[in-house]
Design a protein around this motif. Sequence first.
Motif, PDB file in Angstrom:
ATOM      1  N   UNK A 145      60.250  14.710  20.459  1.00  0.00           N
ATOM      2  CA  UNK A 145      61.135  13.903  19.615  1.00  0.00           C
ATOM      3  C   UNK A 145      60.380  13.245  18.474  1.00  0.00           C
ATOM      4  N   UNK A 146      61.083  13.027  17.377  1.00  0.00           N
ATOM      5  CA  UNK A 146      60.563  12.212  16.293  1.00  0.00           C
ATOM      6  C   UNK A 146      59.580  12.869  15.364  1.00  0.00           C
ATOM      7  N   UNK A 147      59.330  14.150  15.528  1.00  0.00           N
ATOM      8  CA  UNK A 147      58.409  14.827  14.631  1.00  0.00           C
ATOM      9  C   UNK A 147      57.005  14.267  14.666  1.00  0.00           C
ATOM     10  N   UNK A 148      56.558  13.794  15.826  1.00  0.00           N
ATOM     11  CA  UNK A 148      55.231  13.200  15.957  1.00  0.00           C
ATOM     12  C   UNK A 148      54.140  14.242  15.754  1.00  0.00           C
ATOM     13  N   UNK A 149      53.025  13.829  15.148  1.00  0.00           N
ATOM     14  CA  UNK A 149      51.879  14.715  14.994  1.00  0.00           C
ATOM     15  C   UNK A 149      50.688  14.206  15.804  1.00  0.00           C
ATOM     16  N   UNK A 150      50.936  13.270  16.735  1.00  0.00           N
ATOM     17  CA  UNK A 150      49.864  12.797  17.610  1.00  0.00           C
ATOM     18  C   UNK A 150      49.637  13.813  18.731  1.00  0.00           C
ATOM     19  N   UNK A 151      48.419  14.327  18.832  1.00  0.00           N
ATOM     20  CA  UNK A 151      48.100  15.380  19.782  1.00  0.00           C
ATOM     21  C   UNK A 151      47.474  14.785  21.044  1.00  0.00           C
ATOM     22  N   UNK A 152      48.008  15.168  22.166  1.00  0.00           N
ATOM     23  CA  UNK A 152      47.410  14.861  23.463  1.00  0.00           C
ATOM     24  C   UNK A 152      47.015  16.183  24.119  1.00  0.00           C
ATOM     25  N   UNK A 153      46.152  16.095  25.110  1.00  0.00           N
ATOM     26  CA  UNK A 153      45.755  17.321  25.820  1.00  0.00           C
ATOM     27  C   UNK A 153      45.962  17.126  27.317  1.00  0.00           C
ATOM     28  N   UNK A 154      46.592  18.119  27.945  1.00  0.00           N
ATOM     29  CA  UNK A 154      46.701  18.187  29.395  1.00  0.00           C
ATOM     30  C   UNK A 154      45.713  19.240  29.878  1.00  0.00           C
ATOM     31  N   UNK A 155      44.876  18.862  30.822  1.00  0.00           N
ATOM     32  CA  UNK A 155      43.805  19.743  31.298  1.00  0.00           C
ATOM     33  C   UNK A 155      44.042  20.033  32.772  1.00  0.00           C
ATOM     34  N   UNK A 156      44.085  21.305  33.117  1.00  0.00           N
ATOM     35  CA  UNK A 156      44.416  21.716  34.480  1.00  0.00           C
ATOM     36  C   UNK A 156      43.354  22.679  34.988  1.00  0.00           C
ATOM     37  N   UNK A 157      42.727  22.316  36.083  1.00  0.00           N
ATOM     38  CA  UNK A 157      41.814  23.250  36.754  1.00  0.00           C
ATOM     39  C   UNK A 157      42.448  23.699  38.058  1.00  0.00           C
ATOM     40  N   UNK A 158      42.558  25.002  38.231  1.00  0.00           N
ATOM     41  CA  UNK A 158      43.138  25.561  39.454  1.00  0.00           C
ATOM     42  C   UNK A 158      42.157  26.500  40.127  1.00  0.00           C
ATOM     43  N   UNK A 159      42.143  26.424  41.446  1.00  0.00           N
ATOM     44  CA  UNK A 159      41.450  27.429  42.260  1.00  0.00           C
ATOM     45  C   UNK A 159      42.497  28.078  43.153  1.00  0.00           C
ATOM     46  N   UNK A 160      42.682  29.366  42.988  1.00  0.00           N
ATOM     47  CA  UNK A 160      43.675  30.111  43.757  1.00  0.00           C
ATOM     48  C   UNK A 160      42.971  31.252  44.475  1.00  0.00           C
ATOM     49  N   UNK A 161      43.188  31.354  45.779  1.00  0.00           N
ATOM     50  CA  UNK A 161      42.607  32.438  46.574  1.00  0.00           C
ATOM     51  C   UNK A 161      43.734  33.392  46.953  1.00  0.00           C
ATOM     52  N   UNK A 162      43.578  34.652  46.564  1.00  0.00           N
ATOM     53  CA  UNK A 162      44.603  35.681  46.747  1.00  0.00           C
ATOM     54  C   UNK A 162      44.080  36.783  47.659  1.00  0.00           C
ATOM     55  N   UNK A 163      44.892  37.255  48.554  1.00  0.00           N
ATOM     56  CA  UNK A 163      44.510  38.329  49.465  1.00  0.00           C
ATOM     57  C   UNK A 163      45.344  39.572  49.185  1.00  0.00           C
ATOM     58  N   UNK A 164      44.679  40.623  48.754  1.00  0.00           N
ATOM     59  CA  UNK A 164      45.335  41.914  48.542  1.00  0.00           C
ATOM     60  C   UNK A 164      45.172  42.689  49.845  1.00  0.00           C
ATOM     61  N   UNK A 165      46.229  42.680  50.655  1.00  0.00           N
ATOM     62  CA  UNK A 165      46.151  43.113  52.043  1.00  0.00           C
ATOM     63  C   UNK A 165      46.330  44.611  52.228  1.00  0.00           C
ATOM     64  N   UNK A 166      45.742  45.083  53.306  1.00  0.00           N
ATOM     65  CA  UNK A 166      45.942  46.452  53.766  1.00  0.00           C
ATOM     66  C   UNK A 166      47.325  46.526  54.418  1.00  0.00           C
ATOM     67  N   UNK A 167      48.254  47.291  53.856  1.00  0.00           N
ATOM     68  CA  UNK A 167      49.622  47.325  54.413  1.00  0.00           C
ATOM     69  C   UNK A 167      49.699  47.929  55.808  1.00  0.00           C
ATOM     70  N   UNK A 168      48.614  48.549  56.285  1.00  0.00           N
ATOM     71  CA  UNK A 168      48.620  49.044  57.657  1.00  0.00           C
ATOM     72  C   UNK A 168      48.333  47.936  58.653  1.00  0.00           C
ATOM     73  N   UNK A 169      47.911  46.766  58.143  1.00  0.00           N
ATOM     74  CA  UNK A 169      47.544  45.663  59.030  1.00  0.00           C
ATOM     75  C   UNK A 169      48.324  44.386  58.769  1.00  0.00           C
ATOM     76  N   UNK A 170      48.899  44.256  57.572  1.00  0.00           N
ATOM     77  CA  UNK A 170      49.615  43.042  57.196  1.00  0.00           C
ATOM     78  C   UNK A 170      50.923  43.422  56.514  1.00  0.00           C
ATOM     79  N   UNK A 171      52.003  42.731  56.834  1.00  0.00           N
ATOM     80  CA  UNK A 171      53.272  42.975  56.169  1.00  0.00           C
ATOM     81  C   UNK A 171      53.181  42.528  54.713  1.00  0.00           C
ATOM     82  N   UNK A 172      53.317  43.463  53.819  1.00  0.00           N
ATOM     83  CA  UNK A 172      53.212  43.172  52.396  1.00  0.00           C
ATOM     84  C   UNK A 172      53.983  44.213  51.612  1.00  0.00           C
ATOM     85  N   UNK A 173      54.133  43.981  50.333  1.00  0.00           N
ATOM     86  CA  UNK A 173      54.767  44.939  49.437  1.00  0.00           C
ATOM     87  C   UNK A 173      53.708  45.452  48.470  1.00  0.00           C
TER      88      UNK A 173
END
Length: 365
Positions: free
Chosen positions: A266-294
Motif C-alpha cells: 500500500x501507499x507506493x512505498x519505496x522503503x525496502x525490507x528484507x526477509x531472510x529464510x534458511x531452510x534445511x530439508x531432508x528428502x528420501x527418494x525411496x525404492x518403490x520395492x521397499x516403500x510405498x511411493x509414487x
Amino acid sequence: MDKDGPSISDEEWERFLREAEAGSPEAPKEPSARARMVARRLREEPGRPEGWRTYRPARQRRSKGWYVMALVAAVVMLTAALGGGRVTGWFGGGDGGGAPLADESRRPDQPPATEAAVRQPTVEEPFRGSPAARWADGTAGIHLPPARATGWMSKDEVSRALGRSRDFLAASSLDRAVLSGERPRKALALLNPKQQDVQTYVRKAFSAPSREDDPLLLFSRFAKSRARLVGDVVKTRGRITYREGERGALEVTADVTFVYPVVRTAGGSDEVARTIVRREIVMSWDDPSKVLTEPGTFSLVSYKVDTTNGGCGPRTGYFVPSFGAAGAAEGPEDGRKVDPYDRSTTMEAHMREASETRCGTATRS
C-alpha cells in the motif's frame, strides 16, 4: 536392482501395490517422516535432548516396522533488526562491490564480514549493504554435487533425483506466483502422496495455519495485501548433499538461505525490507520395492526453518515483514542475537541456541 539398469517397471510397481494391499510381509511400507528422523538422530547423535519447538504429530495407524511415527518440524522465527534502542541496525556486509562468490560446496568456517557503516537498501539496489549482494540469483546459488550410483539408484537416476530436489526448492521458495501467496502446486506434486503424515500437514497448513501446521515451514509466501517483492531476483546461497539412506534410499539434504527484498504493497512505498529464510530439508527418494511411493516423488524425512523478519506473531500462512522503526518491538529485550547470513553453523546448532527463546534479534538484514 542393478545400479546401472533401468528404473522399476510399471508391471513390478503394480505387483508391489497388490502385495501391499494384500498385507504381504514383502510389501513396501508406508513412509513416516518421523521414523526416519528418529532413526537418523539415534544413529548420529545418541542421547542429545530435543529442542522445545520439536513437533511430533500423531502416529500413523497403518505404519509398521521402522516407519512408525510422524514428522518433526523444528521452527525458529526471528525478528529483523529494524532500529530502536534495543535492536541493532541494518548493518551491511558484502555491499556488491566485490566479485560474486563461488559456489558453496561445503559449509563455510566463518560468517561473512560486516561493515561498520550503515548502507540502506533501495528499490534500485535491494541487496545493498547485505552479504547477499555477492550471492547468485535463484537456483544458480544452490550447489549440486556430482552424481554417483547410490543405494538403489544408478548414477543417472541420482542425477535426476538431485535435479528434482532442486526443482522442489525452486517451486516452493522461488516461484513468483507462490511468493505472491498462491498455492505451491508444483512443489506439492513432488511430495510422496502415500506419506500420510505429510499430506495431513499440508491440508491443515493451507486451511488453518498454526504453529504446528505452518506452510512457511516448507514454502515461502507473502500476502499480496501487505508486501510485494522488489524486482525479479531472490538471492540464494547453499548446497545439496546426498548419501544412502534407510532401505537403500537416496537421502538428499538441502541447506539453503533465501533473501527476499520487499516493499509495502500500500501507499507506493519505496522503503525496502528484507526477509531472510534458511531452510534445511531432508528428502528420501525411496525404492518403490521397499516403500510405498509414487514415481517421481520423494518422502520428507525432516525440515527446519530459521526466519528473519518474517513475523513473530500468530501464524497466518504468510511472512509478515516489518518496516522501519515501527516494527522494532517484536523481539524480547533479552533475546538472543542472530546473524541470519551466518552459514558456518549447522541448523541443528541454530535449533539448540533457540531452545530458550521464540524470537531473537537479528544483527543485520
